[in-house]
Design an enzyme around this catalytic site. Structure first.
Site, PDB file in Angstrom:
ATOM      1  N   CYS A 382       0.838  -1.205   0.000  1.00 61.59           N
ATOM      2  CA  CYS A 382       0.000   0.000   0.000  1.00 61.59           C
ATOM      3  C   CYS A 382       0.874   1.257   0.000  1.00 61.59           C
ATOM      4  CB  CYS A 382      -0.999  -0.048   1.144  1.00 61.59           C
ATOM      5  SG  CYS A 382      -2.459   0.923   0.751  1.00 61.59           S
ATOM      6  N   HIS A 508      -3.698  -4.869   0.176  1.00 54.39           N
ATOM      7  CA  HIS A 508      -3.115  -5.448   1.396  1.00 54.39           C
ATOM      8  C   HIS A 508      -3.215  -6.971   1.336  1.00 54.39           C
ATOM      9  CE1 HIS A 508      -2.775  -1.783   3.963  1.00 54.39           C
ATOM     10  NE2 HIS A 508      -3.681  -1.337   3.117  1.00 54.39           N
ATOM     11  N   GLU A 510      -1.935  -9.022   3.162  1.00 51.53           N
ATOM     12  CA  GLU A 510      -1.885  -9.623   4.506  1.00 51.53           C
ATOM     13  C   GLU A 510      -3.269  -9.934   5.086  1.00 51.53           C
ATOM     14  OE1 GLU A 510      -1.187  -6.502   3.755  1.00 51.53           O
ATOM     15  OE2 GLU A 510      -1.616  -5.094   5.381  1.00 51.53           O
TER      16      GLU A 510
HETATM   17  N1  GLN Z   1      -1.758   6.761   2.793  1.00 51.37           N
HETATM   18  C1  GLN Z   1      -1.889   6.021   1.594  1.00 51.37           C
HETATM   19  C2  GLN Z   1      -3.244   6.223   0.924  1.00 51.37           C
HETATM   20  O1  GLN Z   1      -4.165   6.679   1.534  1.00 51.37           O
HETATM   21  C3  GLN Z   1      -1.627   4.544   1.830  1.00 51.37           C
HETATM   22  C4  GLN Z   1      -2.589   3.889   2.774  1.00 51.37           C
HETATM   23  C5  GLN Z   1      -2.121   2.555   3.298  1.00 51.37           C
HETATM   24  O2  GLN Z   1      -0.938   2.259   3.304  1.00 51.37           O
HETATM   25  N2  GLN Z   1      -3.032   1.756   3.805  1.00 51.37           N
HETATM   26  O3  GLN Z   1      -3.393   5.951  -0.237  1.00 51.37           O
END
Ligand code: GLN
Length: 532
Positions: A382, A508, A510
């Site tokens: 992410c 994600h 995970e």
């Molecule tokens: N801050 C980033 C976004 O909003 C990544 C978010 C995250 O890593 N879950 O896109």
């Protein structure tokens, strides 16, 4: 089974005793006997969901496939049972009050006074029974967050009391308490557990089964004594002592017949043998793993709970690759080109963690540069993927001022940006891309090798995206976009094919790895880490 049965799990004496693990273990044991189950959590806090909570407050925020931000215990439920939870599996006081107040505004209470009892408790009961109404499950396990005695937990315990009365033999209460060891006296003390049960009894609730958490072996005599003082049958008092891994808990619970006594309480004859072969195989692989790998987690927090699912996925993937993983938390704030080698040179692999906000991002960029230029297998998750993109733009494409518009609204190259339709949204809660989305993988990519197919689904939790107009420049310079959302065309995966394994994913992975079905991307990452 024609009637859905309800198992309520409460906790006493202290928090963090592992109610989630016990609930998940009960789930695993009932599954192993062929029953259909689900697990839900009721959290007494007033936030609608933990999405806006700081990880220091509440650990990781887990995301369900249908896009609900939930308590991290739902991650345990999924990892232990392979069931898929939804927004109906995590209810908070905030959600309960929200629906009651909305109904009041709509005139739904016909001029009557709206009160905690019966209106709030009725709404709690309705939600507790909801998953059971479709007749899809034999057992619904309900974990009540918090500790007996908390003011905010009272309406939930009152709802459980009423349900137990109404459901009769179709409801069973399991209470988890703590037995401390007083080192100076050299003794284990059961008094706090007795008090905790008294507190429950004062609320009209009699536990049917007690699970006593302790750091050392309690012995049969002590368990029976607690049962005697708490009106709980001898064999229904079970100990849960510290273990090398939480995944051993179901096995230890099965040895003490936790599932058998619960079934007996429902009047169900236990004529099946639980099938725990795969589970035992996992535990034995874990115990006998031969290699050790060092993985750095570069993130904003050096806090285990903030990256719970990542740690679990790493450990599952390591186990199936015959190794043990040693994780090193590296706080990204303070990482500089001048000191990065100190932190990363001894690492076999690096995970660049998810996150929000500017703090620590420059350090993550330094870490990504080091991994890419030193060919360390790296998984960016992410924000971690976004960091890989920014680093590549700055150091390979030469766009010195490249950034995400989240970090620097005035940067000249917003290689990570909000999509047009998101720009008018100002609320923090509920403005993210959440839940499972499809992703098409390019044949021949590292991601494709990992999943072994072209169409995958993984869960998202972010606002910002790879800025697609720049895609040709990135591809030309050696960063490929190997995963694309088929509906929106958004870039979900980037890779640098010149590196051994340098993969960033906007989703994600995970959230979908489980004990019996480890996530393919983590498997591929670990495989590449150990490859000679
Ligand atoms: N801050 C980033 C976004 O909003 C990544 C978010 C995250 O890593 N879950 O896109």
């Amino acid at each position: 089974m024609n009637q859905t049965k309800y198992i309520f799990v409460t906790g006493g004496v202290a928090s963090s005793l592992g109610k989630g693990i016990i609930s998940a273990s009960i789930g695993r044991l009932l599954l192993a006997r062929g029953y259909k189950i689900t697990i839900q959590k009721f959290d007494p806090y007033i936030n609608i969901d933990p999405g806006t909570l700081n990880p220091y407050e509440h650990g990781e925020c887990y995301v369900t496939a249908d896009g609900c931000e939930t308590d991290l215990d739902l991650g345990h439920y999924e990892r232990f049972t392979d069931i898929r939870t939804t927004s109906a599996n995590n209810i908070t006081t905030g959600k309960i009050y929200q629906s009651v107040i909305q109904r009041e505004r709509e005139g739904g209470y016909l001029g009557r006074t709206v009160q905690v009892v019966p209106n709030i408790t009725d709404e709690i009961k309705r939600r507790m029974l909801q998953l059971g109404t479709a007749g899809e499950y034999d057992f619904i396990i309900t974990e009540i967050g918090g500790t007996v005695g908390d003011i905010e937990g009272l309406p939930f315990l009152e709802a459980v009391r009423q349900l137990k009365w109404e459901l009769g033999h179709d409801a069973v209460c399991v209470h988890l308490t703590y037995v401390p060891y007083i080192a100076a006296a050299g003794e284990l003390k059961t008094k706090p557990s007795q008090h905790s049960v008294k507190e429950l009894q004062g609320l009209g609730l009699q536990p049917d089964v007690l699970v006593l958490r302790a750091e050392r072996e309690l012995g049969r005599g002590m368990l029976e004594k607690v049962g005697h003082f708490c009106n709980v049958e001898k064999d229904c008092v079970i100990q849960s002592i510290d273990l090398p891994t939480i995944y051993e808990v179901p096995i230890r619970m099965a040895e003490q017949n936790l599932d058998v006594v619960i079934l007996r309480k429902f009047g169900i004859k236990c004529d099946t043998t639980p099938d725990l072969d795969d589970w035992r195989d996992f535990i034995s692989r874990r115990e006998h793993a031969r290699k050790e790998i060092n993985i750095a987690l570069v993130g904003k927090y050096d806090l285990q709970d903030a990256y719970k699912s990542i740690l679990e996925c790493l450990s599952q993937a390591a186990t199936y690759n015959d190794c043990r993983v040693k994780t090193h938390f590296i706080q990204s704030e303070g990482l500089l080109r001048s000191n990065i080698a100190e932190y990363l040179s001894g690492m076999d692999g690096v995970v660049i963690c998810p996150g929000f906000g500017q703090r620590g991002t420059e350090g993550k960029i330094v870490a990504a540069e080091y991994c890419r230029t030193h060919d360390i297998p790296t998984l960016g998750i992410c924000l971690g993927m976004q960091i890989m993109v920014i680093e590549f733009a700055r150091n390979v494409l030469g766009w010195k001022n490249a950034n995400s518009s989240e970090m620097d609204p005035s940067a000249s190259y917003h290689v990570i940006d909000l999509m047009k339709e998101q720009k008018s949204v100002t609320l923090m809660g509920g403005s993210m891309r959440l839940g499972a989305y499809s992703c098409e993988l390019s044949v021949g990519s590292k991601a494709y090798d990992a999943y072994g197919r072209t169409n995958i689904q993984e869960r998202h939790r972010h606002r910002y995206e790879f800025s697609s107009p720049y895609r040709p420049q990135f591809e030309q310079a050696g960063m490929s976009c190997t995963g694309i959302n088929p509906d929106s065309g958004l870039v979900e995966i980037v890779e640098v094919p010149a590196c051994r394994w340098y993969v960033g994913v906007q989703f994600h992975p995970e959230y979908t790895g489980t004990v019996l079905n480890p996530n393919p991307l983590f498997m591929a990452f670990v495989k590449n880490v150990i490859a000679e």
